[in-house]
Write a protein that holds these residues in place. Structure first.
Motif, PDB file in Angstrom:
ATOM      1  N   UNK A  21       0.873  -1.179   0.000  1.00  0.00           N
ATOM      2  CA  UNK A  21       0.000   0.000   0.000  1.00  0.00           C
ATOM      3  C   UNK A  21       0.908   1.225   0.000  1.00  0.00           C
ATOM      4  N   UNK A  23       1.199   5.493  -0.412  1.00  0.00           N
ATOM      5  CA  UNK A  23       0.492   6.784  -0.467  1.00  0.00           C
ATOM      6  C   UNK A  23       1.505   7.865  -0.790  1.00  0.00           C
ATOM      7  N   UNK A  25       1.527  11.896  -0.789  1.00  0.00           N
ATOM      8  CA  UNK A  25       0.646  12.898  -0.202  1.00  0.00           C
ATOM      9  C   UNK A  25       1.342  14.259  -0.326  1.00  0.00           C
ATOM     10  N   UNK A  37       4.777  13.885   1.532  1.00  0.00           N
ATOM     11  CA  UNK A  37       4.866  12.664   2.349  1.00  0.00           C
ATOM     12  C   UNK A  37       4.806  11.465   1.421  1.00  0.00           C
ATOM     13  N   UNK A 173      -2.077   5.221  -3.790  1.00  0.00           N
ATOM     14  CA  UNK A 173      -2.984   6.350  -3.557  1.00  0.00           C
ATOM     15  C   UNK A 173      -2.191   7.649  -3.661  1.00  0.00           C
ATOM     16  N   UNK A 177      -3.235  18.121  -1.735  1.00  0.00           N
ATOM     17  CA  UNK A 177      -4.024  19.014  -0.879  1.00  0.00           C
ATOM     18  C   UNK A 177      -3.653  20.473  -1.175  1.00  0.00           C
ATOM     19  N   UNK A 191     -11.065  11.692  -7.117  1.00  0.00           N
ATOM     20  CA  UNK A 191     -12.222  11.968  -6.248  1.00  0.00           C
ATOM     21  C   UNK A 191     -11.906  13.165  -5.362  1.00  0.00           C
ATOM     22  N   UNK A 192     -12.877  14.049  -5.268  1.00  0.00           N
ATOM     23  CA  UNK A 192     -12.697  15.262  -4.468  1.00  0.00           C
ATOM     24  C   UNK A 192     -13.122  14.983  -3.028  1.00  0.00           C
ATOM     25  N   UNK A 193     -12.395  15.535  -2.056  1.00  0.00           N
ATOM     26  CA  UNK A 193     -12.802  15.364  -0.654  1.00  0.00           C
ATOM     27  C   UNK A 193     -14.032  16.237  -0.376  1.00  0.00           C
ATOM     28  N   UNK A 194     -14.694  15.968   0.741  1.00  0.00           N
ATOM     29  CA  UNK A 194     -15.909  16.720   1.057  1.00  0.00           C
ATOM     30  C   UNK A 194     -15.610  18.201   1.200  1.00  0.00           C
ATOM     31  N   UNK A 195     -14.458  18.530   1.792  1.00  0.00           N
ATOM     32  CA  UNK A 195     -14.151  19.958   1.967  1.00  0.00           C
ATOM     33  C   UNK A 195     -13.605  20.609   0.681  1.00  0.00           C
ATOM     34  N   UNK A 198      -8.944  18.735  -1.128  1.00  0.00           N
ATOM     35  CA  UNK A 198      -8.024  17.617  -1.387  1.00  0.00           C
ATOM     36  C   UNK A 198      -8.592  16.737  -2.493  1.00  0.00           C
ATOM     37  N   UNK A 200      -8.037  12.879  -4.526  1.00  0.00           N
ATOM     38  CA  UNK A 200      -7.396  11.580  -4.365  1.00  0.00           C
ATOM     39  C   UNK A 200      -7.514  10.764  -5.645  1.00  0.00           C
ATOM     40  N   UNK A 202      -6.757   6.760  -6.786  1.00  0.00           N
ATOM     41  CA  UNK A 202      -6.358   5.430  -6.288  1.00  0.00           C
ATOM     42  C   UNK A 202      -6.322   4.462  -7.460  1.00  0.00           C
TER      43      UNK A 202
ATOM     44  N   UNK B 417      -4.456   1.953   6.364  1.00  0.00           N
ATOM     45  CA  UNK B 417      -4.724   3.374   6.529  1.00  0.00           C
ATOM     46  C   UNK B 417      -6.204   3.636   6.255  1.00  0.00           C
ATOM     47  N   UNK B 421     -13.140  11.069   4.704  1.00  0.00           N
ATOM     48  CA  UNK B 421     -13.636  11.579   3.421  1.00  0.00           C
ATOM     49  C   UNK B 421     -13.700  13.105   3.393  1.00  0.00           C
ATOM     50  N   UNK B 422     -13.715  13.718   4.587  1.00  0.00           N
ATOM     51  CA  UNK B 422     -13.803  15.176   4.662  1.00  0.00           C
ATOM     52  C   UNK B 422     -12.586  15.828   4.005  1.00  0.00           C
ATOM     53  N   UNK B 424      -9.407  13.753   3.426  1.00  0.00           N
ATOM     54  CA  UNK B 424      -8.476  12.681   3.055  1.00  0.00           C
ATOM     55  C   UNK B 424      -7.297  12.538   4.017  1.00  0.00           C
ATOM     56  N   UNK B 426      -5.497  10.612   6.948  1.00  0.00           N
ATOM     57  CA  UNK B 426      -5.588   9.162   7.172  1.00  0.00           C
ATOM     58  C   UNK B 426      -4.941   8.787   8.510  1.00  0.00           C
TER      59      UNK B 426
END
Lengths: 223, 608
Positions: A21, A23, A25, A37, A173, A177, A191-195, A198, A200, A202, B417, B421-422, B424, B426
């Motif tokens: 896995x 990431x 970031x 990161x 992933x 941000x 995919x867009x984050x809720x806020x 950010x 993502x 995958x 991880x 969703x707010x 991202x 983790x």
């Protein structure tokens, strides 16, 4: 090229252990500074990794010892700390569960890319690596262009069915941000984050090896 | 008449000058696989053939596009003659190769198209070269071989020349590469890079260039010596070894010859003894004289039988005879599950062997005038007097058993991880996981569980990872830093296993689920060694990661095949032991040739 080959050899070995896995970031501030990161989690393949490490060689290739791996990772970390525009470089390496977390702050995206390029060249005994001339991040304050350098990877025909399965178990992933909301992006898989600050992407590691450009994205921010 | 006379003359010349393939095997050969019935191989494609290790090493540069879609039948090889694969070794070099009959030279060189004709100093012998490989053809027989000088000899000569030229010794050079770096560089140096480095000082050889020259010169010299032996002095294996000559008369499909005494003579680890204690070395050499392995391969319907006679010199044979003078330990039966996929038993008597070894070796060592050797003899004699040999050899008698019970899922921990969703962000979560683990049981016979108990009691008191669980002991993360190892110390056995079920609920054995006496009859009545592998069950499941490259080469040829492999041995006498390997395969199979090549390849990999 030797360095790239080394990196790809390591990457192939890691990816083929299955269930990796990863990431990446990236946090970008409006002034171009930010934080990068990179996390690699192999904890679900502990047995396989330990059994590989117990061997002298696998598929005719020498298997480095755990100490050699530790030295190499520490040396890369030390080199990064010395690069201009890079600060707060941290490395958390858990050799029991095989989880590696790397992070650093950068003054500008150019500094980050330049630092990575310098380290790669230094590992390549000072010889240039044309692939790294490619700018994989271009940021204007409201627009980010993210693209993966053109790298020739093994095509599906060269990857055995067994290895394909292992690669498909792994995930990659990529999170980017911002301190502003995202207005638009062109990669349909993102995919867009809720806020909305950010984004993502995958994918499984097999698809990524076949087409590294899956992570390409053009992102527009609100003014 | 004139034509007939010419034809007869030609035939006579061939009869006089042409050598048979087995007459082209160099005297340096330590192992030889001879295939008498190579008709079995006719249908095998050349591309398939070159996948085998024993072909790859010899001919890695040879087989390219020229082999595409061709079978061995189309390679010009004479199927009425023997095909011999040999490995030779001396103190200075290794030599590997094939000898074979040639039916059609044109077809032969269509396959071996990289070879170029070279000037031959030998009458009636044609020589061809390609990179490091040589082909010599005498009459209708050929030898294809390669000489590899020993690395340390090449280095020693190179160093000596390098220093004589006024250079600093390479090992003293701080910038010299480590062995690993050198390996990586030599693997990855491109032609352009090599030229770049050479341009540094083109008029003078670098150390590596000098080393290459030495290597090449040693190869040329050795190739000439081997060819002189084969074509002038007639010093070939068949003239040196009556056992090998006799073995070739066998009517079986194939034979295997291995001269362990020659292996001993050429073993570099004895260099020190050879130079510092020559008398002792001579005595040891005598001990190994007559140490031969002679095998024969029989191919039946759906079955391959491989019989191997291990012949010993009288003294070494006496040690083996004592070592294997042990009865089958019936205590192990409850610990072999009836559904096991593979198991082995090994019945040894270390006490008897120890007594015989000291009886034979101490007089040899005592003859030495060396203080160090005399001190060693004294230490052994004192230990022999003071040690409680009864307790020592009752604790570890020498008999072993092991079983492979397949792959099972075992519980481990992993980290995942979880994303918010707010934004991202983790967080790391530890969760239960399962990983595949080969399940094994390995145990040895002991008459002193009480002594083993003392050791385990100490360990469980003072090492936090060792736990006394009553009926068994558990050591945390002892298997690949991930899974526990269980130890069972009872019933005159000391057992290691990662089978949780055996330790927790069956520490006295599997009970009704144990192997039946009928199934293990051969092991109980045979000699020291017995092994049984159900290929259809065991091999497919074995993970590659558990084996090194060499072991994987053996395991991989068995993958995808079904059947039963069984190894038995006879009682050992002071002159030899007979081992029998039976491989019975089931279902459809294309031809026995593939199975035969698999066996040869495995023997080749083992005996390298």
């Amino acid at each position: 090229m030797r360095f790239l080959q080394f990196i790809f050899a390591i990457l192939s070995a890691v990816l083929l252990t299955g269930c990796v896995e990863i990431i990446d970031d990236l946090t970008l501030n409006s002034d171009g500074s930010g934080c990068f990161k990179y996390n690699v989690n192999l904890s679900s393949s502990k047995i396989k990794i330990n059994s590989i490490l117990a061997l002298d060689s696998l598929d005719g290739k020498r298997v480095p010892s755990l100490d050699e791996m530790k030295q190499k990772i520490t040396s890369l970390h030390e080199k990064l700390k010395l690069q201009p525009g890079i600060s707060n470089a941290k490395l958390e390496a858990d050799y029991t569960n095989f989880i590696f977390k790397f992070s650093c702050d950068f003054a500008s995206i150019e500094d980050l890319q330049y630092a990575i390029k310098l380290i790669a060249i230094s590992e390549n005994k000072g010889k240039p690596i044309p692939e790294l001339d490619h700018k994989w991040l271009i940021f204007s304050g409201t627009h980010l262009e993210r693209s993966v350098p053109k790298i020739t990877l093994k095509k599906s025909k060269q990857i055995t069915a067994k290895d394909q399965l292992k690669l498909k178990e792994g995930t990659y992933t990529s999170i980017t941000r911002f301190d502003k909301e995202i207005r638009a992006f062109n990669n349909d898989s993102a995919k867009l984050s809720t806020n909305k600050k950010a984004i993502m992407l995958r994918t499984d590691t097999y698809s990524l090896v076949q087409n590294p450009r899956l992570l390409d994205n053009l992102i527009d921010l609100k003014q | 008449m004139k034509t007939l006379a010419t034809l007869f003359s030609v035939l006579i010349i061939f009869a006089v000058n042409g050598q048979k393939p087995e007459e082209l095997i160099p005297q340096e050969a330590i192992s030889v696989f001879s295939l008498n019935n190579i008709n079995l191989l006719q249908k095998i494609s050349l591309d398939e053939l070159v996948q085998y290790e024993f072909m790859e090493e010899i001919q890695q540069e040879i087989f390219d596009g020229s082999t595409a879609q061709k079978t061995i039948k189309e390679s010009g090889i004479d199927f009425n003659q023997k095909l011999n694969i040999f490995i030779g070794r001396t103190a200075n070099y290794d030599v590997t190769g094939l000898t074979f009959g040639i039916e059609n030279r044109k077809e032969f060189f269509t396959v071996f198209d990289d070879f170029k004709s070279a000037k031959s100093p030998y009458p009636e012998v044609d020589i061809y070269t390609s990179y490091f490989n040589r082909i010599a053809i005498s009459g209708n027989s050929g030898i294809l071989f390669r000489v590899i000088p020993k690395d340390f000899r090449v280095t020693a000569i190179t160093d000596s020349i390098w220093e004589a030229l006024g250079h600093t010794p390479e090992w003293y050079n701080e910038e010299s590469f480590t062995e690993y770096e050198l390996e990586v560089i030599s693997e990855e140096l491109t032609i352009e890079e090599a030229f770049e480095e050479a341009e540094h000082n083109p008029s003078e050889k670098t150390y590596l260039e000098l080393r290459d020259s030495v290597d090449l010169s040693m190869q040329e010299k050795t190739v000439k010596a081997i060819c002189d032996d084969l074509f002038i002095h007639k010093n070939m294996l068949i003239n040196q070894s009556p056992e090998f000559k006799n073995q070739l008369k066998s009517a079986t499909e194939g034979t295997f010859y291995m001269d362990n005494s020659k292996g001993f003579q050429n073993e570099n680890t004895f260099d020190f003894m050879r130079s510092v204690h020559p008398q002792i070395y001579t005595q040891f050499e005598k001990l190994y004289t007559g140490n031969l392995m002679l095998g024969s391969i029989h191919i039946l319907d759906h079955e391959i039988q491989f019989k191997l006679d291990a012949q010993y010199g009288e003294k070494i044979g006496a040690v083996y005879e004592e070592l294997t003078d042990a009865k089958f330990d019936k205590n192990i039966l409850p610990y072999i599950h009836q559904n096991n996929q593979a198991f082995f038993t090994y019945n040894l008597n270390l006490r008897n062997a120890y007594e015989k070894v000291t009886e034979i070796l101490l007089p040899i060592l005592s003859e030495s005038k060396s203080r160090e050797i005399a001190a060693l003899v004294l230490v052994v004699e004192l230990m022999d007097e003071y040690l409680n040999k009864d307790a020592l050899f009752a604790s570890y008698k020498g008999s072993l058993f092991g079983t492979f019970n397949g792959i099972q899922k075992i519980k481990t921990k992993k980290f995942i991880w979880e994303y918010d969703e707010e934004n991202y962000d983790y967080t790391e979560q530890e969760v239960e996981a399962e990983e595949d683990m080969p399940i094994f049981v390995v145990g040895f016979s002991t008459d002193r569980n009480d002594i083993m108990y003392k050791i385990m009691k100490f360990n469980s008191q003072f090492y936090s990872e060792t736990h006394d669980m009553g009926e068994y002991y558990m050591i945390d993360n002892a298997i690949l830093n991930t899974a526990p190892l269980y130890i069972i110390n009872k019933n005159n056995l000391f057992i290691y296993t990662n089978d949780e079920n055996l330790a927790k609920t069956h520490s006295n054995g599997y009970g009704d689920a144990s192997i039946t006496k009928k199934k293990i009859k051969k092991a109980m009545k045979g000699g020291a060694v017995y092994a049984h592998v159900d290929l259809s069950k065991a091999v497919e499941e074995l993970p590659e990661e558990l084996f090194n490259t060499q072991q994987n080469q053996i395991v991989n040829v068995l993958r995808g095949k079904s059947g039963v492999f069984e190894l038995t041995s006879s009682k050992t006498s002071n002159t030899g032991t007979t081992f029998s390997m039976n491989y019975k395969f089931e279902g459809e199979y294309t031809n026995s040739g593939t199975y035969l090549l698999d066996l040869i390849n495995s023997l080749y990999v083992i005996s390298k």
